[in-house]
Design a protein around this motif. Structure first.
Motif, short mmCIF file in Angstrom:
data_model
loop_
_atom_site.label_atom_id
_atom_site.label_comp_id
_atom_site.label_asym_id
_atom_site.label_seq_id
_atom_site.Cartn_x
_atom_site.Cartn_y
_atom_site.Cartn_z
N GLU A 66 9.67 -13.73 -12.54
CA GLU A 66 8.23 -13.80 -13.25
C GLU A 66 8.03 -12.43 -13.86
O GLU A 66 8.65 -11.47 -13.48
N THR A 67 7.54 -12.54 -14.98
CA THR A 67 6.77 -11.41 -15.72
C THR A 67 5.35 -10.91 -15.11
O THR A 67 4.57 -12.04 -14.91
N ASP A 68 5.03 -9.74 -15.18
CA ASP A 68 3.67 -9.31 -15.12
C ASP A 68 2.75 -10.15 -13.72
O ASP A 68 1.65 -10.36 -14.08
N ILE A 69 3.59 -10.07 -12.65
CA ILE A 69 2.91 -10.66 -11.35
C ILE A 69 2.62 -9.62 -10.38
O ILE A 69 3.42 -8.68 -10.31
N ASP A 70 1.53 -9.58 -9.74
CA ASP A 70 1.30 -8.69 -8.57
C ASP A 70 2.27 -8.88 -7.67
O ASP A 70 2.39 -9.77 -7.19
N VAL A 71 2.79 -7.62 -6.83
CA VAL A 71 3.49 -7.44 -5.88
C VAL A 71 2.94 -6.57 -5.08
O VAL A 71 2.72 -5.19 -5.32
N VAL A 72 2.12 -7.05 -3.77
CA VAL A 72 1.75 -6.18 -2.74
C VAL A 72 2.77 -5.40 -2.08
O VAL A 72 3.79 -5.88 -1.69
N LEU A 73 2.68 -4.07 -2.14
CA LEU A 73 3.55 -3.09 -1.67
C LEU A 73 3.43 -3.10 -0.34
O LEU A 73 4.14 -2.95 0.69
N TRP A 74 1.94 -2.50 0.16
CA TRP A 74 1.44 -2.20 1.35
C TRP A 74 0.09 -2.25 1.55
O TRP A 74 -0.47 -2.47 0.55
N ARG A 75 -0.44 -2.76 2.70
CA ARG A 75 -1.74 -2.86 2.87
C ARG A 75 -2.35 -1.35 3.76
O ARG A 75 -3.73 -1.19 3.73
N ILE A 76 -1.46 -0.79 4.56
CA ILE A 76 -1.94 0.33 5.35
C ILE A 76 -1.12 1.45 4.91
O ILE A 76 0.17 1.23 4.76
N PRO A 84 5.07 -5.05 -11.59
CA PRO A 84 6.24 -4.70 -12.31
C PRO A 84 6.48 -5.57 -13.70
O PRO A 84 5.74 -6.77 -13.73
N ASP A 85 7.15 -5.27 -14.68
CA ASP A 85 7.36 -6.12 -15.80
C ASP A 85 8.00 -7.32 -15.66
O ASP A 85 7.71 -8.34 -16.20
N VAL A 86 8.95 -7.21 -14.76
CA VAL A 86 9.89 -8.33 -14.36
C VAL A 86 9.95 -8.40 -12.82
O VAL A 86 10.20 -7.20 -12.21
N THR A 87 9.84 -9.40 -12.13
CA THR A 87 10.00 -9.38 -10.72
C THR A 87 10.98 -10.83 -10.21
O THR A 87 10.72 -12.00 -10.62
N VAL A 88 11.91 -10.36 -9.68
CA VAL A 88 13.03 -11.39 -9.10
C VAL A 88 12.69 -11.53 -7.72
O VAL A 88 12.72 -10.53 -6.92
N TYR A 89 12.14 -12.63 -7.10
CA TYR A 89 11.95 -12.85 -5.87
C TYR A 89 12.49 -14.17 -5.00
O TYR A 89 12.58 -14.95 -5.87
#
Length: 189
Positions: A66-76, A84-89
């Motif tokens: 996906e392009t331009d999708i939120d990726v939560v890195l951490w909450r605490i 990121p411009d591109v995310t492979v997940y």
């Protein structure tokens, strides 16, 4: 509209924002960062790269790109997400679910001279901190041509990225998660 946003924000506050405003920001350590709209050439490279990354075989049983999708890195200690411009997940079981950092296999930033420092320092450290295995930085020159792609691989023991390869010969040759070659010319045409 972004001038009326608070300087700090929780995840709950972010989730309540109207989508058009949420698309303009990232939240890092609880602090709101307003993201400038990129030039069309930047978006074109990211979109074409994402499309090209869907074609070759993968070492994973199921991936999404996906392009331009939120990726939560951490909450605490404080909510932090990047887009990121591109995310492979890895494929997620629920439709409509957004990936967390633990789902991400590759993140890509398309970097111009004005964003290079953040992409190569802040974001690189943040993505490594959460254990994303591969980080690609596509460097654009002032004419929006691809100068190079830096491929960083996570050294899990050290918790940081190591430069694995510098792609400068007109193509990106991937051998981790995605197996294949992507021509620079196809991304900037």
């Amino acid at each position: 509209m972004s001038e009326h946003l608070p300087h700090e924000m929780t995840e709950e506050q972010y989730r309540r924002l109207p989508e058009n405003i949420a698309r303009e920001i990232e939240v890092v350590h609880g602090h709101v960062i307003v993201c400038e709209s990129p030039v069309p050439e930047h978006n074109r490279v990211a979109r074409r790269l994402a499309s090209a990354m869907e074609q070759p075989p993968s070492t994973e049983p199921c991936i999404r790109v996906e392009t331009d999708i939120d990726v939560v890195l951490w909450r605490i200690p404080k909510f932090t997400f990047r887009r990121p411009d591109v995310t492979v997940y890895r494929c997620l079981p629920e439709r409509g679910a957004k990936p967390e950092a633990s789902d991400a296999l590759i993140v890509v930033e398309v970097s111009s001279p004005s964003t290079a420092a953040e992409d190569l320092l802040d974001k690189k450290a943040q993505y490594a901190r959460v254990g994303i295995p591969l980080y690609l930085v596509v460097s654009l020159d002032t004419k929006y041509e691809i100068e190079e792609v830096r491929e960083f691989r996570l050294d899990a023991h050290a918790g940081e990225y190591r430069l694995h390869r510098l792609h400068r010969e007109g193509s990106l040759e991937l051998e981790h998660v995605i197996i294949g070659e992507i021509s620079f010319a196809d991304l900037v045409r």
